[in-house]
Scaffold this motif. Structure first.
Motif, PDB file in Angstrom:
ATOM      1  N   LYS A 294      -9.102   3.173   4.518  1.00  0.00           N
ATOM      2  CA  LYS A 294      -7.631   3.218   4.539  1.00  0.00           C
ATOM      3  C   LYS A 294      -7.074   2.054   3.740  1.00  0.00           C
TER       4      LYS A 294
ATOM      5  N   HIS B 240      -4.521  11.427  12.542  1.00  0.00           N
ATOM      6  CA  HIS B 240      -3.957  10.074  12.397  1.00  0.00           C
ATOM      7  C   HIS B 240      -3.689   9.515  13.794  1.00  0.00           C
TER       8      HIS B 240
ATOM      9  N   HIS C 116       2.067   9.543   6.222  1.00  0.00           N
ATOM     10  CA  HIS C 116       3.472   9.368   6.613  1.00  0.00           C
ATOM     11  C   HIS C 116       4.453   9.832   5.518  1.00  0.00           C
TER      12      HIS C 116
ATOM     13  N   HIS D  30      -4.311   5.929  16.522  1.00  0.00           N
ATOM     14  CA  HIS D  30      -4.674   4.522  16.699  1.00  0.00           C
ATOM     15  C   HIS D  30      -5.003   4.325  18.168  1.00  0.00           C
TER      16      HIS D  30
ATOM     17  N   ASP E 120       0.003   9.854  14.325  1.00  0.00           N
ATOM     18  CA  ASP E 120       0.209   8.412  14.500  1.00  0.00           C
ATOM     19  C   ASP E 120       0.248   8.052  15.983  1.00  0.00           C
TER      20      ASP E 120
HETATM   21 ZN   LIG Z   1      -0.846   4.883  11.717  1.00  0.00          ZN
END
Ligand SMILES: [Zn+2]
Length: 460
Positions: free
Chosen positions: A210, A98, A259, A100, A373
């Protein structure tokens, strides 16, 4: 080389444009092609969870691992460049499912998009990719980004034009009711449109789909997305923020929730029943818990140890004004008490709920997936991966060998890539790192790999 470039960027700060132009000349993704390589003498943890192998020998030819053995069973043949791994632990390249690449840890997403979207493709995504590779992360899944930039960056990494991990991408997240101008989300309207948008993403080259804010979507729209993705051999990740989006996701057959959030203290009985049902009847249910991100388990640490943020290594490859902007914003946010925006709970309550909910789903048989994340606030790209591993050991009480397997072979299985990657075995891609010391004793030695090899090419 890196520090010279970094210094050059610092000096020439006359304008963002100039700094951006410099950052557009990253290190080549094509280091000079190695002779066949022999990594000799290190302790080998192969990613399968099996017992470590002492005095290991890993032979690498082209982009593949040719053979794995020990100094006794596998003498290095002539013609190999020998690299000593004495004192080091040799591991598969790490996976982070995960990330970005478009963010850099800035806490204010609205500001970030307004200010930097035009620099995602040429400056920020390449810098994030390079930082992750240097951190020993050789494969990532990017979950939500504007479509054309992330596909372009994936192509440039694959072709060797710029350095970075092997990239699986989702492109824009499918949702409803989001700002129609947002670049990282696409709104769907009706089941036919949901199918069409999913098809459009897959045709453009995305590897996963997603979904966010599933509670805004109708059951028909959810089903349409999941059915089209599965028909094309793609899996579906969906946020698990609210209970209603978890229910929608379980009913529609989402593969991998993202999450763990703390609005409620635990998952309620009806969700538990749906999860039990899914575990019993399949297909597998994954959950990428991202324990550290978004003001959760890492926030208190950042608030009480601000020096951490001053480490220039955190923002390598980013033009100095952008790095300073991010650093200042994280510092302000942590000093303001950390935590998530709008959270009414104390940091201690947030952390306790995160841990409790992760234990709850693990007890139900859900496979938790390793992802950080990266780029969300508090998840500094260059450091998030080892910090999440450290949280899994220290806060979630997992043994280090299981955590390493989650970061390697288990992650490769989730992505359907385990035939070619995820462990150190004859014939697999040579994605190999070596760290100083013993991660089974001190998991945080993962933070500074001495050697990073991706597809047979040595980047560090
Ligand atoms: Zn994310």
């Amino acid at each position: 080389m890196r520090s010279v470039r970094a210094l050059y960027v610092v000096v020439v700060t006359v304008s963002l444009t100039v700094a951006a132009a410099i950052a557009q000349q990253p290190r080549s993704g094509r280091p000079s092609r190695n002779r066949p390589l022999a990594l000799v003498g290190g302790l080998l943890i192969d990613g399968t969870g099996g017992a470590p192998i002492r005095n290991s020998v890993v032979l690498i030819r082209g982009d593949r691992i040719e053979k794995v053995g020990t100094t006794v069973s596998l003498p290095v043949p002539g013609g190999y460049e020998t690299v000593s791994a004495e004192g080091l632990t040799v591991l598969p390249g790490l996976w982070d499912l995960h990330v970005h690449l478009m963010y850099a840890g800035h806490p204010d997403a609205r500001y970030w998009f307004a200010t930097y979207t035009s620099q995602f493709e040429r400056v920020i995504m390449p810098a994030s990719a390079d930082q992750m590779l240097m951190a020993g992360v050789t494969t990532v899944r990017d979950l939500a980004a504007p479509l054309q930039p992330i596909v372009a960056v994936k192509k440039r990494i694959t072709s060797g034009e710029i350095p970075g991990p092997t990239l699986y991408v989702a492109g824009p997240a499918l949702t409803k009711g989001a700002n129609p101008n947002a670049v990282q989300t696409w709104n769907v309207s009706g089941a036919a449109d949901a199918t069409a948008k999913t098809r459009q993403l897959i045709d453009a080259g995305v590897d996963w789909i997603k979904i966010i804010n599933a509670e805004q979507l109708t059951p028909d729209e959810m089903q349409a997305i999941v059915a089209e993705a599965h028909a094309r051999g793609r899996k579906v990740a969906a946020h698990a923020f609210s209970e209603s989006e978890i229910r929608r996701g379980l009913i529609a057959g989402v593969d991998d929730f993202q999450h763990v959030r703390t609005q409620t203290p635990e998952y309620p009985p009806d969700i538990v029943a749906l999860i039990r049902d899914r575990i019993r009847n399949g297909p597998p249910l994954y959950w990428t818990v991202t324990a550290g991100g978004n003001g959760q388990l890492n926030a208190a640490y950042l608030a009480s140890n601000p020096e951490f943020l001053d480490d220039p290594a955190n923002f390598l490859g980013l033009p100095q004004p952008i790095a300073d902007d991010v650093r200042r914003a994280i510092a302000a946010r942590t000093q303001a008490g950390g935590g998530r925006r709008g959270a009414v709970q104390s940091q201690e309550e947030i952390n306790a709920i995160v841990k409790h909910k992760i234990a709850q789903i693990r007890d139900l048989g859900v496979q938790i997936v390793f992802g950080t994340d990266v780029g969300s606030w508090g998840e500094v790209t260059a450091q998030a991966t080892w910090m999440e591993a450290d949280l899994w050991v220290r806060e979630l009480g997992m043994n280090p060998m299981s955590v390493i397997r989650a970061m390697t072979l288990d992650a490769a299985r989730v992505m359907g890539g385990d035939r070619d990657s995820g462990s150190i075995a004859d014939g697999k891609f040579a994605d190999v790192i070596a760290v100083r010391g013993d991660p089974l004793r001190h998991i945080d030695v993962l933070r500074e790999p001495r050697i990073v090899i991706k597809h047979g090419r040595r980047f560090k």
